[in-house]
Design an enzyme around this catalytic site. Structure first.
Site, PDB file in Angstrom:
ATOM      1  N   HIS A  14       0.993  -1.296   0.146  1.00  0.00           N
ATOM      2  CA  HIS A  14      -0.084   0.012   0.011  1.00  0.00           C
ATOM      3  C   HIS A  14       0.905   1.096   0.040  1.00  0.00           C
ATOM      4  O   HIS A  14       1.350   1.431   1.051  1.00  0.00           O
ATOM      5  CB  HIS A  14      -1.003  -0.099   1.215  1.00  0.00           C
ATOM      6  CG  HIS A  14      -1.886   1.390   1.598  1.00  0.00           C
ATOM      7  ND1 HIS A  14      -3.325   1.121   1.604  1.00  0.00           N
ATOM      8  CD2 HIS A  14      -1.605   2.466   1.211  1.00  0.00           C
ATOM      9  CE1 HIS A  14      -3.890   2.089   1.596  1.00  0.00           C
ATOM     10  NE2 HIS A  14      -2.952   3.095   1.315  1.00  0.00           N
ATOM     11  N   HIS A  16       1.575   5.352  -1.674  1.00  0.00           N
ATOM     12  CA  HIS A  16       1.112   6.776  -2.482  1.00  0.00           C
ATOM     13  C   HIS A  16       2.145   7.304  -3.081  1.00  0.00           C
ATOM     14  O   HIS A  16       3.314   7.619  -2.312  1.00  0.00           O
ATOM     15  CB  HIS A  16       0.297   7.439  -1.535  1.00  0.00           C
ATOM     16  CG  HIS A  16      -1.007   7.149  -1.101  1.00  0.00           C
ATOM     17  ND1 HIS A  16      -2.234   7.098  -1.519  1.00  0.00           N
ATOM     18  CD2 HIS A  16      -1.006   6.443   0.282  1.00  0.00           C
ATOM     19  CE1 HIS A  16      -2.815   6.692  -0.905  1.00  0.00           C
ATOM     20  NE2 HIS A  16      -2.481   6.047   0.343  1.00  0.00           N
ATOM     21  N   LYS A 100      -9.256  -0.542  -5.555  1.00  0.00           N
ATOM     22  CA  LYS A 100      -9.129   0.040  -4.628  1.00  0.00           C
ATOM     23  C   LYS A 100     -10.792   0.873  -4.347  1.00  0.00           C
ATOM     24  O   LYS A 100     -11.167   1.443  -5.001  1.00  0.00           O
ATOM     25  CB  LYS A 100      -8.271   1.249  -4.340  1.00  0.00           C
ATOM     26  CG  LYS A 100      -8.319   2.013  -3.038  1.00  0.00           C
ATOM     27  CD  LYS A 100      -7.827   1.185  -1.996  1.00  0.00           C
ATOM     28  CE  LYS A 100      -7.906   2.047  -0.826  1.00  0.00           C
ATOM     29  NZ  LYS A 100      -6.591   2.305   0.028  1.00  0.00           N
ATOM     30  N   HIS A 137     -10.334   0.735   1.818  1.00  0.00           N
ATOM     31  CA  HIS A 137     -10.336   1.767   2.928  1.00  0.00           C
ATOM     32  C   HIS A 137     -11.332   1.785   3.845  1.00  0.00           C
ATOM     33  O   HIS A 137     -12.720   2.146   3.642  1.00  0.00           O
ATOM     34  CB  HIS A 137     -10.112   3.311   2.527  1.00  0.00           C
ATOM     35  CG  HIS A 137     -10.090   4.291   3.422  1.00  0.00           C
ATOM     36  ND1 HIS A 137      -8.727   4.926   3.600  1.00  0.00           N
ATOM     37  CD2 HIS A 137     -10.649   4.701   4.518  1.00  0.00           C
ATOM     38  CE1 HIS A 137      -8.678   5.703   4.574  1.00  0.00           C
ATOM     39  NE2 HIS A 137      -9.710   5.567   5.116  1.00  0.00           N
ATOM     40  N   HIS A 175      -4.613  -0.939   5.956  1.00  0.00           N
ATOM     41  CA  HIS A 175      -3.979  -0.124   7.371  1.00  0.00           C
ATOM     42  C   HIS A 175      -5.007  -0.336   8.289  1.00  0.00           C
ATOM     43  O   HIS A 175      -5.539   0.505   8.974  1.00  0.00           O
ATOM     44  CB  HIS A 175      -3.857   1.477   7.053  1.00  0.00           C
ATOM     45  CG  HIS A 175      -4.909   1.844   6.009  1.00  0.00           C
ATOM     46  ND1 HIS A 175      -6.332   1.953   6.251  1.00  0.00           N
ATOM     47  CD2 HIS A 175      -4.762   2.462   4.723  1.00  0.00           C
ATOM     48  CE1 HIS A 175      -6.821   2.397   5.151  1.00  0.00           C
ATOM     49  NE2 HIS A 175      -6.099   3.111   4.354  1.00  0.00           N
ATOM     50  N   ASP A 248       1.435   2.296   3.504  1.00  0.00           N
ATOM     51  CA  ASP A 248       0.573   3.699   3.316  1.00  0.00           C
ATOM     52  C   ASP A 248       1.307   4.866   3.296  1.00  0.00           C
ATOM     53  O   ASP A 248       0.816   6.186   4.113  1.00  0.00           O
ATOM     54  CB  ASP A 248      -0.544   3.841   4.406  1.00  0.00           C
ATOM     55  CG  ASP A 248      -1.609   4.660   4.008  1.00  0.00           C
ATOM     56  OD1 ASP A 248      -1.612   5.160   2.964  1.00  0.00           O
ATOM     57  OD2 ASP A 248      -2.759   5.048   4.960  1.00  0.00           O
TER      58      ASP A 248
HETATM   59  C1  NCD Z   1      -3.706   9.013   2.102  1.00  0.00           C
HETATM   60  C2  NCD Z   1      -3.347   9.996   0.982  1.00  0.00           C
HETATM   61  O1  NCD Z   1      -2.608  11.133   1.569  1.00  0.00           O
HETATM   62  O2  NCD Z   1      -3.408   9.720  -0.144  1.00  0.00           O
HETATM   63  N1  NCD Z   1      -3.581   9.552   3.306  1.00  0.00           N
HETATM   64  C3  NCD Z   1      -3.774   8.858   4.625  1.00  0.00           C
HETATM   65  O3  NCD Z   1      -3.704   9.548   5.766  1.00  0.00           O
HETATM   66  N2  NCD Z   1      -3.296   7.708   4.683  1.00  0.00           N
HETATM   67  C4  NCD Z   1      -5.042   8.336   1.841  1.00  0.00           C
HETATM   68  C5  NCD Z   1      -5.482   7.131   2.511  1.00  0.00           C
HETATM   69  O4  NCD Z   1      -4.842   5.971   2.250  1.00  0.00           O
HETATM   70  O5  NCD Z   1      -6.243   7.151   3.321  1.00  0.00           O
HETATM   71 ZN    ZN Z   2      -3.295   5.017   1.767  1.00  0.00          ZN
END
Ligand code: NCD
Ligand code: ZN
Length: 351
Positions: A14, A16, A100, A137, A175, A248
């Protein structure tokens, strides 16, 4: 005393990465240590079709440091307009590894997410038929529900009914932040897995809020009581085969976090493995770390483990971790739970 750990090259299930200058800034931090990562689709606009995912994967590959063998595994952002045939074709062609589900409004860039689960039923059924995992999520967005309860309520109100209505659907509860989430994954049979982040294993809501509000400890789902954190740690070190790492890691430029209305997301990529090594060592569980970082996730996602290895050691005089990474999209603060971490990644063995 353990002072050297050799792990099969880990996977981050996971992650970003964003796009453009931020992507170019943060991608090397993951590509250095990890063999693969499951890339979240919550760009603006989101990655909704197979063609979008293919184009995004090309941009990620183009941003990799020369010679890197890192593999981005792509996801699609489920919307109420998602075409089941497009999803199945993208999975068959090896473009995506998962889809997702963001409940609309639950987190960063989730406005295009799902409001009414029944509207995505045909997609979920096609995914169940094709064995494509749904990454979830897991938070309700009902404003009546306290933010600290949103994960537990999601399990009862949304996740469990969804799974009962779609037998055979493979689901990753992402998460996980609560004892209830851990129990649900453990008791849920072979079609459900859970990911755990580094930060939720290390901090509680008290760390975020006591002695001053710490925006770099704020993410969604928000960190819970220490008792929940302890349940996550116990689960991670237990060696449960359906629980594995998904960091995450979610970069935002510092001004967007250090604000009267700061963004959710914690940037852990540069320090994820050393912090995990220290945590597993503190619990006498170094022998379970490789399963958590490098094997359980691959098994659930039905891919072979990575071939290379990473070596972690405790140098006599470790380089301090960077406090922040400078990207073309601004500085991004690196997660620092406090205390000294003696572990460093000292070697990457490609094959
Ligand atoms: C994530 C993001 O910034 O894209 N933020 C987070 O707090 N984890 C989005 C997500 O996975 O919820
Ligand atoms: Zn995330």
């Amino acid at each position: 005393m353990v002072d050297r750990l050799t792990l099969p090259r880990p996977d981050d299930w996971h992650l970003h990465l964003r796009d453009g200058a931020m992507l170019r800034g943060v991608l090397p931090e993951t590509a250095r240590d990890f063999g693969r990562a499951l890339i979240m689709p919550n760009l603006v606009p989101p990655v909704v079709t197979g063609a979008d995912a293919l184009a995004y994967r090309d941009r990620i590959r183009a941003a990799l440091p020369p010679g890197s063998r890192f593999t981005p595994l792509m996801t699609l952002y489920l919307t109420e307009a998602t075409d089941p045939d497009d999803v199945v074709a993208a999975a068959r062609n090896g473009v995506i590894a998962a889809v997702k589900l963001y409940p609309a409004g639950a987190t960063t860039n989730s406005d295009a997410g799902v409001r009414v689960i029944d509207r995505v039923r045909p997609v979920l059924e096609a995914m169940a038929g094709a064995g494509i995992p749904l990454c979830v999520h897991g938070e309700v967005t009902d404003p009546e529900i306290d933010i600290f309860d949103r994960e537990a309520v999601f399990i009862d109100r949304v996740l469990d009914p969804l799974r009962r209505a779609t037998p055979g659907l493979r689901v990753v509860m992402e998460h996980v932040t609560t004892r209830q989430g851990i129990d649900y994954v453990r008791d849920g049979g072979p079609d459900i897995a859970g990911t755990l982040t580094v930060h939720h294993l290390l901090i509680s809501r008290t760390d975020m809020l006591a002695g001053g509000i710490r925006p770099h400890f704020y993410c969604l789902p928000v960190a819970k009581r220490a008792g929940h954190r302890d349940a996550l740690v116990a689960a991670a070190i237990s060696g449960h085969p359906r629980l594995f790492l998904g960091t995450d890691s979610a970069p935002h430029a510092d001004p967007a976090k250090e604000s009267a209305c700061g963004c959710a997301g914690i940037f852990t990529a540069p320090v994820a493995l050393p912090l995990l090594a220290a945590l597993f060592e503190a619990h006498g569980a170094c022998d379970r770390l490789a399963d958590f970082t490098s094997s359980h996730g691959a098994t659930f996602y039905r891919v072979a483990p990575n071939r290379g290895r990473v070596v972690l050691e405790k140098p006599a005089d470790p380089e301090p971790f960077p406090a922040r990474i400078d990207t073309g999209a601004g500085p991004v603060t690196v997660f620092d739970p406090g205390g000294a971490c003696p572990w460093r990644v000292t070697e990457i063995q490609e094959e």
